[in-house]
Scaffold this motif. Structure first.
Motif, PDB file in Angstrom:
ATOM      1  N   SER A 100      50.533  79.800  69.944  1.00 15.69           N
ATOM      2  CA  SER A 100      51.928  79.348  69.949  1.00 15.69           C
ATOM      3  C   SER A 100      51.997  77.954  70.541  1.00 15.69           C
ATOM      4  O   SER A 100      51.367  77.676  71.549  1.00 15.69           O
ATOM      5  CB  SER A 100      52.792  80.313  70.767  1.00 15.69           C
ATOM      6  N   PHE A 101      52.764  77.084  69.900  1.00 14.72           N
ATOM      7  CA  PHE A 101      52.837  75.686  70.286  1.00 14.72           C
ATOM      8  C   PHE A 101      54.157  75.405  70.968  1.00 14.72           C
ATOM      9  O   PHE A 101      55.205  75.862  70.522  1.00 14.72           O
ATOM     10  CB  PHE A 101      52.712  74.785  69.058  1.00 14.72           C
ATOM     11  N   LYS A 102      54.125  74.639  72.046  1.00 17.59           N
ATOM     12  CA  LYS A 102      55.342  74.207  72.729  1.00 17.59           C
ATOM     13  C   LYS A 102      55.198  72.753  73.114  1.00 17.59           C
ATOM     14  O   LYS A 102      54.219  72.373  73.729  1.00 17.59           O
ATOM     15  CB  LYS A 102      55.585  75.034  74.000  1.00 17.59           C
ATOM     16  N   LYS A 103      56.163  71.946  72.752  1.00 18.17           N
ATOM     17  CA  LYS A 103      56.149  70.554  73.184  1.00 18.17           C
ATOM     18  C   LYS A 103      56.349  70.491  74.685  1.00 18.17           C
ATOM     19  O   LYS A 103      57.198  71.180  75.238  1.00 18.17           O
ATOM     20  CB  LYS A 103      57.288  69.774  72.501  1.00 18.17           C
ATOM     21  N   GLU A 373      57.295  75.326  57.689  1.00 18.17           N
ATOM     22  CA  GLU A 373      57.726  73.944  57.911  1.00 18.17           C
ATOM     23  C   GLU A 373      57.527  73.544  59.365  1.00 18.17           C
ATOM     24  O   GLU A 373      57.150  72.411  59.659  1.00 18.17           O
ATOM     25  CB  GLU A 373      59.195  73.784  57.511  1.00 18.17           C
ATOM     26  N   GLU A 374      57.765  74.471  60.265  1.00 14.67           N
ATOM     27  CA  GLU A 374      57.597  74.170  61.691  1.00 14.67           C
ATOM     28  C   GLU A 374      56.135  73.899  62.010  1.00 14.67           C
ATOM     29  O   GLU A 374      55.800  72.960  62.739  1.00 14.67           O
ATOM     30  CB  GLU A 374      58.113  75.346  62.527  1.00 14.67           C
ATOM     31  N   GLN A 375      55.242  74.730  61.466  1.00 10.46           N
ATOM     32  CA  GLN A 375      53.811  74.516  61.701  1.00 10.46           C
ATOM     33  C   GLN A 375      53.356  73.184  61.113  1.00 10.46           C
ATOM     34  O   GLN A 375      52.585  72.453  61.740  1.00 10.46           O
ATOM     35  CB  GLN A 375      53.010  75.664  61.082  1.00 10.46           C
ATOM     36  N   GLU A 376      53.823  72.869  59.919  1.00 12.79           N
ATOM     37  CA  GLU A 376      53.424  71.610  59.295  1.00 12.79           C
ATOM     38  C   GLU A 376      53.976  70.415  60.056  1.00 12.79           C
ATOM     39  O   GLU A 376      53.333  69.370  60.147  1.00 12.79           O
ATOM     40  CB  GLU A 376      53.889  71.580  57.840  1.00 12.79           C
ATOM     41  N   ARG A 377      55.180  70.563  60.610  1.00 14.69           N
ATOM     42  CA  ARG A 377      55.764  69.473  61.393  1.00 14.69           C
ATOM     43  C   ARG A 377      54.889  69.153  62.601  1.00 14.69           C
ATOM     44  O   ARG A 377      54.775  67.997  63.011  1.00 14.69           O
ATOM     45  CB  ARG A 377      57.167  69.853  61.855  1.00 14.69           C
ATOM     46  N   ARG A 378      54.254  70.171  63.143  1.00 16.30           N
ATOM     47  CA  ARG A 378      53.405  69.973  64.316  1.00 16.30           C
ATOM     48  C   ARG A 378      51.981  69.544  63.945  1.00 16.30           C
ATOM     49  O   ARG A 378      51.223  69.132  64.809  1.00 16.30           O
ATOM     50  CB  ARG A 378      53.343  71.270  65.142  1.00 16.30           C
ATOM     51  N   ASN A 379      51.628  69.694  62.702  1.00 16.61           N
ATOM     52  CA  ASN A 379      50.281  69.333  62.267  1.00 16.61           C
ATOM     53  C   ASN A 379      50.351  68.017  61.489  1.00 16.61           C
ATOM     54  O   ASN A 379      50.604  68.000  60.288  1.00 16.61           O
ATOM     55  CB  ASN A 379      49.703  70.452  61.382  1.00 16.61           C
ATOM     56  N   SER A 380      50.142  66.930  62.186  1.00 12.09           N
ATOM     57  CA  SER A 380      50.353  65.611  61.580  1.00 12.09           C
ATOM     58  C   SER A 380      49.391  65.358  60.429  1.00 12.09           C
ATOM     59  O   SER A 380      49.758  64.718  59.435  1.00 12.09           O
ATOM     60  CB  SER A 380      50.204  64.513  62.635  1.00 12.09           C
ATOM     61  N   ARG A 381      48.170  65.849  60.518  1.00 14.34           N
ATOM     62  CA  ARG A 381      47.199  65.576  59.464  1.00 14.34           C
ATOM     63  C   ARG A 381      47.578  66.287  58.168  1.00 14.34           C
ATOM     64  O   ARG A 381      47.568  65.679  57.091  1.00 14.34           O
ATOM     65  CB  ARG A 381      45.801  66.005  59.916  1.00 14.34           C
ATOM     66  N   LEU A 382      47.943  67.551  58.275  1.00 18.16           N
ATOM     67  CA  LEU A 382      48.339  68.283  57.070  1.00 18.16           C
ATOM     68  C   LEU A 382      49.603  67.680  56.470  1.00 18.16           C
ATOM     69  O   LEU A 382      49.733  67.557  55.244  1.00 18.16           O
ATOM     70  CB  LEU A 382      48.560  69.766  57.407  1.00 18.16           C
TER      71      LEU A 382
END
Length: 664
Positions: A100-103, A373-382
């Motif tokens: 799980s990702f949190k800014k 979309e949330e996961q992709e937003r956090r994955n800049s390379r993808l």
């Protein structure tokens, strides 16, 4: 086990937070700053002294490349990353989706804490996500740095209480190119090659020439993918002196600029390993070469046994080299030429292979399809890969009906295959030009899965063209220069006199194997001929030589200079006769392979076996009776019916052919 290497470590690196009791007094948080190499990833990691380095966190960070993250893992998740965890790509993808990702909140300066009171200022990021570094003014207190990431997130300033930050900058410069910002010398900008390689060419001309020059210097791939002649006009205009009465700067400065645009490309043959001075050698007259009719479906079928094995692979390859394939046969034959199907496989073995590869493909496709979309937003390379693919797919050549229309199924498949390739090779990802290599393959295969695996095989050959350091492109241009000098030293000298000796104008030819130089149908013929790997290694370089030699007279007779040469070569696009150039390149190969004094450097480029001992008899044996390896190539050892210009057939060739068929 995961291999990590700490290449930089510095204690006494502080964050000055404003969360102390007195708002005017900073709270100093002491920590350790590390730069860590993990496989193909470089990670910058800072954490308070009371935190420890958790390698499993770094593994996940490398897969996601998100900006500033806090890792919150359940005990179950931590256990799932143990030694027993499968090493398949599916398992690696699961690592990203189960974390799980949190800014981390840091913009207001407030430190965050967990329930146990531990500081959570620690952060890490991939160097691929770094946009710029801001430095302090000299003489103004402790040395500090502020990292700014590509999504414009600014990390807390890191203050170096024990020493300065110069060693860190030197360490980072081993992995990325840093340059001063024209607006603020304290800011170091990161030249991210992977991103710059894939910028849109059309956007380059919507800004002043100064901006164009900066992009050209940082981005030779994109510039050469577009209209090179237009670029040179901008180069000359931008090099005018400020005084209107001043003349343009000499072409030598333009050449120096282009040389700087591709780092390390300058061809200094005296420093190249294995360099050999090539003196003027008489190659003799180029032989006349003829081509045959394309291999038909009937001819292909006759060369298969009852189980579907190819009986005489050499004969088939030679026939394809001499005439190409009829279009109805390409869908099957290309799978062999590209290495997707083994040449010695049976029909049943190929069917089983396709079944396995179909399952493997759709598992990879599901991976990116299931990213939210949330996961992709956090994955800049993808996110960047998808954006670049969509731009390039929209610019696909629509002259072929297979890709006509905005919502054409062919364009949708093109997009999906390229996205899946990013899952297959996430480190390379997508670079502009790859869609050029895929579109003819998909057109021929008319099948998503087969097109993908054929494209994978093609990229195995072409991978080095798209790597960040451009070593593959540099090597090919050096090799091309060597071959052209042997073929025509006078023409080489002329090009050098016009500051064109580095052959930059061939960059696009090599990058995407002439895809934008020939019509769609002609490129199908050209590629299948090249995929036979006949008559020698690096036949594509001889194709370059054939094109250049064909244009030599016009270039020299009209005294073309630096700018005119680039313009002329660019305007050859879609005007080259593919059959003529194939004949000429084959003739050049025969010239070189028949040369008794072929330089060692050329022999190595063409993959021609040579011996330092000359046979003293027709048996090819030396005094000891050992069989010698005379200058030869696979092309010369292959026997196949070749019709000469007069329609007769060489008897020696016929006998050799009969022997080869008997062995098959």
């Amino acid at each position: 086990p995961l291999l990590l290497q700490v290449v930089y470590e510095q204690e006494g690196v502080f964050i000055h937070s404003s969360c102390g009791k007195n708002d005017d007094q900073d709270n100093l948080i002491s920590g350790i700053l590390r730069v860590i190499e993990k496989e193909n990833e470089v990670i910058v990691d800072w954490r308070p002294l009371d935190d420890t380095l958790d390698t499993s966190n770094i593994l996940c960070a490398g897969k996601d490349s998100s900006s500033v993250v806090e890792w919150t893992q359940t005990p179950k998740e931590k256990c799932s990353q143990g030694a027993d965890r499968p090493s398949s790509y599916e398992a690696e993808w699961d690592m990203v989706t189960t974390v799980s990702f949190k800014k981390k909140p840091h913009s207001n300066g407030d430190a965050t804490t967990h329930a146990n009171g531990e500081s959570k200022w620690s952060f890490l990021f991939s160097l691929a996500d770094l946009k710029s570094i801001k430095q302090n003014k000299e003489g103004m207190g402790w040395s500090y740095l502020v990292f700014c990431l590509k999504d414009d997130v600014k990390l807390p300033a890191l203050h170096f209480h024990h020493g300065d930050s110069k060693l860190l900058i030197k360490c980072l410069e081993k992995h990325v190119v840093l340059s001063e910002s024209p607006q603020d010398k304290r800011i170091l900008l990161v030249n991210s090659q992977n991103k710059s390689l894939s910028q849109s060419f059309e956007n380059l001309f919507d800004e002043p020439s100064y901006g164009l020059l900066q992009k050209l210097k940082k981005d030779p791939y994109t510039v050469t993918m577009g209209k090179f002649s237009k670029v040179t006009n901008y180069i000359f205009d931008s090099f005018r002196l400020t005084d209107p009465s001043s003349q343009r700067r000499p072409p030598s400065e333009m050449a120096d600029f282009l040389n700087d645009a591709i780092p390390g490309l300058k061809i200094n043959q005296q420093e190249e390993p294995g360099f050999e001075v090539i003196t003027r050698i008489d190659l003799g007259k180029q032989p006349e070469v003829s081509r045959r009719e394309p291999v038909s479906a009937e001819e292909w079928a006759k060369n298969m046994d009852s189980e579907g094995r190819i009986l005489n692979v050499d004969y088939i390859k030679r026939s394809i080299f001499k005439g190409g394939l009829c279009h109805t046969l390409r869908k099957e034959a290309w799978k062999f030429l590209l290495g997707y199907f083994p040449w010695n496989s049976t029909k049943e073995e190929r069917a089983n292979l396709q079944k396995r590869k179909t399952d493997e493909y759709f598992r990879m496709k599901l991976q990116w399809k299931s990213v939210s979309e949330e996961q992709e937003r956090r994955n800049s390379r993808l996110r960047d890969y998808r954006s670049l693919i969509e731009k390039d797919v929209n610019r696909t050549d629509r002259t072929n009906k297979f890709y006509e229309g905005e919502d054409n199924p062919g364009l949708i498949l093109l997009h999906d295959i390229l996205m899946t390739y990013c899952m297959y090779d996430f480190d390379l990802g997508y670079v502009q030009g790859m869609s050029d290599l895929l579109s003819p393959v998909l057109y021929v295969m008319e099948n998503e899965v087969d097109a993908f695996w054929c494209f994978v095989s093609y990229m195995d050959q072409m991978h080095q063209n798209f790597e960040e350091q451009m070593q593959g492109m540099k090597t090919q241009l050096i090799q091309l220069s060597t071959l052209l000098r042997l073929l025509d030293s006078g023409f080489c000298s002329y090009l050098e006199s016009q500051d064109s000796g580095y052959l930059y104008f061939c960059f696009r030819w090599l990058l995407i194997r002439f895809k934008r130089e020939f019509s769609f149908q002609d490129i199908l013929r050209l590629w299948e001929v090249m995929w036979t790997e006949l008559p020698c290694q690096n036949f594509h370089l001889l194709l370059c030589c054939a094109i250049l030699e064909s244009e030599k007279q016009q270039i020299m007779d009209k005294h073309y200079g630096f700018n005119e040469i680039l313009k002329h070569i660019n305007e050859l696009s879609m005007k080259i006769d593919v059959e003529f150039i194939l004949c000429k390149a084959e003739a050049i190969s025969m010239q070189m392979m028949n040369c008794k004094e072929l330089p060692q450097a050329v022999s190595e480029i063409l993959g021609i076996e040579s011996s330092s001992v000359t046979p003293d008899s027709d048996t090819g044996e030396d005094e000891s009776g050992a069989v010698l390896s005379c200058p030869t190539s696979l092309y010369q050892s292959i026997s196949t019916p070749v019709i000469a210009a007069n329609g007769t057939r060489d008897s020696a060739q016929q006998m050799s052919e009969t022997q080869s068929l008997a062995r098959a």
